[in-house]
Design an enzyme around this catalytic site. Structure first.
Site, PDB file in Angstrom:
ATOM      1  N   CYS A 137       0.834  -1.200   0.000  1.00 30.24           N
ATOM      2  CA  CYS A 137       0.000   0.000   0.000  1.00 30.24           C
ATOM      3  C   CYS A 137       0.874   1.258   0.000  1.00 30.24           C
ATOM      4  O   CYS A 137       1.885   1.340   0.703  1.00 30.24           O
ATOM      5  CB  CYS A 137      -0.913   0.001   1.226  1.00 30.24           C
TER       6      CYS A 137
ATOM      7  N   CYS B 191       0.310   4.794   6.854  1.00 28.76           N
ATOM      8  CA  CYS B 191      -0.351   4.628   8.147  1.00 28.76           C
ATOM      9  C   CYS B 191       0.593   3.927   9.124  1.00 28.76           C
ATOM     10  O   CYS B 191       1.029   2.799   8.881  1.00 28.76           O
ATOM     11  CB  CYS B 191      -1.629   3.819   7.988  1.00 28.76           C
TER      12      CYS B 191
ATOM     13  N   CYS C 128       0.109   0.204  10.339  1.00 30.97           N
ATOM     14  CA  CYS C 128      -0.251  -0.841   9.385  1.00 30.97           C
ATOM     15  C   CYS C 128       0.950  -1.597   8.835  1.00 30.97           C
ATOM     16  O   CYS C 128       1.896  -0.995   8.313  1.00 30.97           O
ATOM     17  CB  CYS C 128      -1.051  -0.242   8.234  1.00 30.97           C
TER      18      CYS C 128
ATOM     19  N   CYS D 282     -16.996  -8.818   4.918  1.00 33.05           N
ATOM     20  CA  CYS D 282     -16.245  -7.596   4.655  1.00 33.05           C
ATOM     21  C   CYS D 282     -14.968  -7.921   3.885  1.00 33.05           C
ATOM     22  O   CYS D 282     -14.253  -8.860   4.243  1.00 33.05           O
ATOM     23  CB  CYS D 282     -15.890  -6.902   5.965  1.00 33.05           C
TER      24      CYS D 282
ATOM     25  N   CYS E   3     -19.646  -5.713   2.589  1.00 30.34           N
ATOM     26  CA  CYS E   3     -18.916  -4.521   3.016  1.00 30.34           C
ATOM     27  C   CYS E   3     -17.550  -4.547   2.354  1.00 30.34           C
ATOM     28  O   CYS E   3     -16.954  -5.623   2.191  1.00 30.34           O
ATOM     29  CB  CYS E   3     -18.772  -4.488   4.541  1.00 30.34           C
TER      30      CYS E   3
ATOM     31  N   CYS F 287     -19.560   2.612   7.397  1.00 31.26           N
ATOM     32  CA  CYS F 287     -18.914   1.939   8.522  1.00 31.26           C
ATOM     33  C   CYS F 287     -17.632   2.707   8.794  1.00 31.26           C
ATOM     34  O   CYS F 287     -16.735   2.743   7.945  1.00 31.26           O
ATOM     35  CB  CYS F 287     -18.620   0.486   8.150  1.00 31.26           C
TER      36      CYS F 287
ATOM     37  N   ARG G 152     -18.843  -1.981  16.830  1.00 33.08           N
ATOM     38  CA  ARG G 152     -18.125  -3.235  16.635  1.00 33.08           C
ATOM     39  C   ARG G 152     -16.855  -3.267  17.476  1.00 33.08           C
ATOM     40  O   ARG G 152     -15.980  -2.403  17.357  1.00 33.08           O
ATOM     41  CB  ARG G 152     -17.766  -3.442  15.160  1.00 33.08           C
TER      42      ARG G 152
END
Length: 325
Positions: A57, A61, A64, A101, A132, A192, A264
């Protein structure tokens, strides 16, 4: 006591802080009261998260392991085959999950990937499950295609407060996150969105994160609250763990601010005691991720969750059931 029949989008920081600062028992009593006015307190929605594209990616972040920029050595993969995704969805449905998801590690999907993503949504929907996806930022035409395929929910976490956001991510802005949420909601896809605790943020950052969600034009339908699971070789690999009582307080505040949202209890449950999880359910959490893995992180697994549900007298929501009163 907050009137749970009134859905507000104008919460102030002072109001939220006053709620958060209540004695623990008073805060939990208020949160449980709000929860019972809006949901069956003994029903929990189960979702399954599938990693449809790993690593590489372009975002940075700090939490991550899939970022190509933050020191992690997780290899990049291509978008996985549609039939493999559907096989995982069938197994998830058999094990009691009602929502499937799909998460891809990238800044945003490329046009060449859209046909495959659309096929995944259509295939999972055909199994009778809610769908999702979390794919990063989306263009208007991509949102329209996903909506047309039947996508039910789009996950795009704001992660933390606007103030603290640049300390965690520099490759996009907090406003970019909000713009994506608005784009998705305006297309008629349910939102979400939640955040992560334990990244070095302050108590006020946690409150401000919830206020940013609670003061949107519409509350997210699902609000995942994650406890950071430090990943090796990432900037937050040595982050201090979140205090359990502090975590429960955030769950309780989220329930009061967003009475009808599904909260959640997401990543980080493997490091929580059963007692902490039980307090989270009492404070208003009514959704979990099932399965052994969440993207690249461990998860308790079906067997442990079934035992915990049995001890607490909790039941899984059925497909199409919202748990709402």
């Amino acid at each position: 006591m907050t009137d749970a029949s009134i859905i507000r989008h104008d919460w102030t920081r002072a109001e939220a802080q006053a709620l958060f600062d209540q004695p623990f028992n008073d805060l939990l009593f208020q949160a449980q009261t709000v929860h019972r006015q809006n949901f069956d307190p003994n029903k929990v929605q189960r979702s399954r998260l599938s990693n449809i594209k790993t690593g590489g990616c372009a975002e940075d972040c700090a939490y991550c392991s899939q970022s190509a920029r933050n020191g992690s050595h997780l290899p990049a993969s291509k978008l996985i085959e549609v039939e493999r995704v559907l096989s995982e969805a069938r197994r998830a449905k058999e094990q009691g999950s009602t929502r499937f998801c799909m998460g891809a590690a990238w800044r945003s999907p490329k046009e060449r990937d859209m046909d495959q993503l659309v096929a995944m949504v259509e295939g999972v929907r055909a199994l009778g499950m809610e769908t999702c996806m979390t794919l990063g930022m989306l263009e208007d035409d991509q949102v329209i295609r996903l909506k047309g395929a039947g996508l039910d929910y789009y996950n795009h976490n704001i992660d933390t407060s606007e103030r603290y956001y640049p300390e965690v991510i520099t490759t996009r802005t907090f406003a970019d996150r909000i713009d994506t949420l608005n784009r998705v909601r305006e297309a008629g896809i349910k939102v979400c969105s939640g955040g992560i605790l334990g990244m070095g943020e302050t108590e006020m950052d946690r409150i401000d994160m919830l206020l940013a969600l609670a003061n949107l034009e519409e509350h997210p339908d699902s609000v995942p609250i994650n406890q950071l699971m430090p990943m090796p070789d990432t900037p937050l690999a040595d982050a201090e763990p979140v205090d359990g009582i502090d975590f429960v307080r955030v769950i309780a505040l989220a329930r009061i601010l967003m009475p009808k949202a599904h909260l959640r209890l997401s990543a980080g449950r493997t490091s929580m005691s059963e007692e902490t999880q039980a307090l989270c359910f009492f404070a208003g959490a009514n959704s979990i991720f099932s399965g052994d893995v969440l993207l690249t992180a461990e998860n308790p697994g079906e067997d442990r969750d079934s035992v915990l549900f049995g001890r607490l007298g909790l039941e899984s929501m059925e497909l199409g059931e919202t748990g709402a009163r």
